[in-house]
Design a protein around this motif. Structure first.
Motif, PDB file in Angstrom:
ATOM      1  N   MET A  37       0.819  -1.213   0.000  1.00 28.06           N
ATOM      2  CA  MET A  37       0.000   0.000   0.000  1.00 28.06           C
ATOM      3  C   MET A  37       0.852   1.262   0.000  1.00 28.06           C
ATOM      4  N   ALA A  38       1.933   1.249   0.773  1.00 28.51           N
ATOM      5  CA  ALA A  38       2.727   2.460   0.961  1.00 28.51           C
ATOM      6  C   ALA A  38       3.723   2.718  -0.154  1.00 28.51           C
ATOM      7  N   VAL A  39       4.234   1.648  -0.766  1.00 25.16           N
ATOM      8  CA  VAL A  39       5.340   1.800  -1.714  1.00 25.16           C
ATOM      9  C   VAL A  39       5.018   1.230  -3.085  1.00 25.16           C
ATOM     10  N   GLY A  40       4.387   0.070  -3.115  1.00 21.84           N
ATOM     11  CA  GLY A  40       4.213  -0.661  -4.363  1.00 21.84           C
ATOM     12  C   GLY A  40       5.067  -1.909  -4.331  1.00 21.84           C
ATOM     13  N   TYR A  41       5.368  -2.475  -5.497  1.00 21.37           N
ATOM     14  CA  TYR A  41       6.025  -3.770  -5.551  1.00 21.37           C
ATOM     15  C   TYR A  41       7.285  -3.739  -6.399  1.00 21.37           C
ATOM     16  N   GLY A  42       8.331  -4.418  -5.895  1.00 17.69           N
ATOM     17  CA  GLY A  42       9.572  -4.552  -6.632  1.00 17.69           C
ATOM     18  C   GLY A  42      10.561  -3.440  -6.332  1.00 17.69           C
ATOM     19  N   LYS A  43      11.805  -3.669  -6.725  1.00 19.64           N
ATOM     20  CA  LYS A  43      12.882  -2.708  -6.478  1.00 19.64           C
ATOM     21  C   LYS A  43      12.643  -1.385  -7.182  1.00 19.64           C
ATOM     22  N   THR A  44      11.947  -1.430  -8.303  1.00 21.48           N
ATOM     23  CA  THR A  44      11.721  -0.201  -9.063  1.00 21.48           C
ATOM     24  C   THR A  44      10.449   0.527  -8.625  1.00 21.48           C
ATOM     25  N   ALA A  45       9.760  -0.017  -7.627  1.00 26.05           N
ATOM     26  CA  ALA A  45       8.520   0.617  -7.165  1.00 26.05           C
ATOM     27  C   ALA A  45       8.818   1.988  -6.569  1.00 26.05           C
ATOM     28  N   GLU A  46       7.837   2.873  -6.684  1.00 25.36           N
ATOM     29  CA  GLU A  46       7.991   4.227  -6.164  1.00 25.36           C
ATOM     30  C   GLU A  46       6.600   4.820  -5.963  1.00 25.36           C
ATOM     31  N   LYS A  47       6.385   5.447  -4.804  1.00 29.08           N
ATOM     32  CA  LYS A  47       5.088   6.054  -4.524  1.00 29.08           C
ATOM     33  C   LYS A  47       5.300   7.328  -3.724  1.00 29.08           C
ATOM     34  N   SER A  48       4.556   8.361  -4.094  1.00 30.32           N
ATOM     35  CA  SER A  48       4.696   9.661  -3.441  1.00 30.32           C
ATOM     36  C   SER A  48       3.459   9.971  -2.610  1.00 30.32           C
ATOM     37  N   TRP A  49       3.695  10.666  -1.499  1.00 35.50           N
ATOM     38  CA  TRP A  49       2.647  11.034  -0.552  1.00 35.50           C
ATOM     39  C   TRP A  49       2.697  12.537  -0.298  1.00 35.50           C
TER      40      TRP A  49
END
Length: 499
Positions: free
Chosen positions: A322-334
């Protein structure tokens, strides 16, 4: 060329007892080669139980003679990630799924000339194989399984009938499009035994029943007390979530009766089998799942508005997903979220109870900042009495699959960066996880009134009291007094939303 460090040897000379004692320093130079440092550091590789293992993820180290070392590895951008410091200690290397099991780290010693000497080490560690994207969503990437519950937030109903409407399946999962009727409570489930295969309740009628889906292809259903109701197997076929207008993203195939309340509606009236084994996944995210089954499995009737059964589920156990996503390339902004109570940062009573009430309705709030201008008037809470750009409601911080956190001003420029780690907390009504960060890397990273109370300005450990794929609320009690939960002492809150 070999690197070396310079060590000072100190020779002490003592004069006769009749003369004052004098200390004479002979700073002769002694060169130590990298190979000697390598020999002075003993590394032991272990498994999770502390047993020696050639593919273990856990390491201990000692130095002889005593030597202050820094152990680090490198992130994909080349930056250094500190694993351990000191003369002895331990560290963990647990790469993301699909990473190279050959993992390199470095042992560093800084010499008397202030120049570092680095010794490179490479070990084989255990790396879980990369999961298919649909299994990451269903069973998580970090934990190996995910707990799903009934979700009444979509339309009030968790199971019922609908028109087999077609269009974007996400609209069924987000707003309950096409719904005719549905069960909204445990009591209503108890009144629908004509739909149960044996006319009996088994515990999955409870709104607190759970369904655990594992990455090994197993589904286990539990009643509200944690007793197993049933279990079964599953596979997913044809997964593709690239088209937001598509009716379905995949097909979930299970053994009969594997999911919660696994019955198609009105099956007896129509002469159908009570247990579907092939469900359309019309909506699937890290925290939401909606399944649909047309009467009798008539999948070719999509758009006919004939009767179909729906199931709405939610999950709050996949914290990293939920917070980041999946995998090394995952990226999520808040970014800042002013939709909860109008305030995005402020103080509250350390109230306890359901942390979700803080994240949904602002329970316990005393006061908070509601605008960029109000942040500018609260510089007494900042560490240096200055604005840095994260007072803007367009500011954000970004979490990456590699464990980095970057704090951005409203114009997108970087304020600072560091690392983070989530530790999931199970069975706790107050919080779902603890978040540890490098100091000062979330937005407006100050505990309120810290200067008045003699506390550190920037906490590094936060309680995640509410988390979905779209919302995150953090809480920090004054001075880190986490044992005071429920006493209504002062605490700081932060409300964020996915950018």
């Amino acid at each position: 060329m070999k690197k070396s460090i310079l060590l000072f040897a100190v020779a002490l000379g003592i004069l006769t007892s009749c003369d004052p004692i004098k200390e004479e320093k002979d700073f002769s130079l002694y060169t130590v080669e990298a190979s000697q440092i390598d020999g002075a550091v003993k590394i032991t590789q272990l498994d999770a139980d502390g047993n020696p293992a050639t593919d273990g993820n856990y390491f201990t180290y000692t130095t002889s003679p005593d030597l202050n070392v820094t152990i680090y590895n490198k992130l994909s951008d080349g930056s250094e990630n500190i694993l351990a410091r000191g003369m002895s200690g331990s560290f963990v290397i647990k790469p993301k799924r699909g990473s190279d099991p050959q993992q390199t780290f470095w042992i560093r010693v800084v010499g008397s000339d202030n120049q570092p000497v680095d010794v490179e080490k490479t070990y084989t560690v255990f790396v879980q194989q990369d999961l298919d994207p649909e299994i990451r969503l269903l069973a998580s990437d970090a934990y190996g399984s995910k707990t799903w519950k009934w979700d009444a937030s979509v339309s009030g109903a968790v199971w019922g009938n609908m028109g087999y409407c077609g269009g974007a399946g996400s609209e069924v999962g987000i707003s309950g499009a096409g719904q005719w009727w549905g069960v909204t409570s445990e009591e209503e489930f108890a009144g629908q035994l004509q739909h149960a295969a044996d006319g009996a309740l088994h515990g999955d009628e409870s709104m607190d029943a759970t369904m655990v889906i594992s990455d090994e292809g197993i589904i286990t259903c539990y009643d509200k007390d944690g007793n197993v109701i049933r279990n079964g197997s599953f596979t997913v076929e044809g997964f593709d979530d690239s088209d937001p207008s598509a009716w379905r993203v995949g097909v979930l195939k299970t053994s009969p009766g594997a999911i919660l309340w696994p019955y198609q509606i009105n099956w007896a009236d129509n002469g159908f089998d009570p247990y579907p084994t092939e469900f359309e996944i019309v909506y699937l995210t890290a925290d939401k799942m909606t399944l649909v089954y047309p009467d009798g499995g008539a999948f070719d009737g999509l758009g006919s508005w004939s009767e179909a059964t729906f199931w709405h589920f939610k999950s709050d156990s996949d914290v990293e997903g939920m917070a980041v996503g999946y995998g090394k390339t995952a990226e999520k902004s808040w970014t800042w979220d002013d939709s909860v109570s109008g305030a995005v940062w402020g103080n509250m009573g350390y109230c306890g109870g359901a942390g979700s009430d803080v994240g949904i309705s602002g329970n316990g709030q005393w006061w908070g900042v509601t605008s960029e201008e109000e942040f500018a008037g609260q510089l007494q809470h900042s560490v240096d009495g200055a604005l840095h750009g994260d007072e803007s409601f367009d500011a954000y911080f970004t979490l990456s699959g590699e464990g980095t956190i970057v704090r951005h001003a409203g114009d997108g420029s970087v304020i600072n960066s560091g690392t983070f780690e989530f530790a999931r907390v199970d069975g706790n009504p107050w919080k779902v996880a603890d978040l540890t960060t490098t100091a000062g890397t979330i937005l407006w990273p100050y505990q309120i009134n810290w200067a008045d109370n003699g506390f550190d300005a920037q906490p590094t450990l936060f309680e995640v009291v509410y988390l979905t794929g779209d919302k995150m609320t953090l809480v920090y009690p004054d001075g880190g007094a986490f044992d005071g939960l429920g006493n209504w002492g002062e605490a700081t809150f932060w409300h964020f939303k996915a950018k």
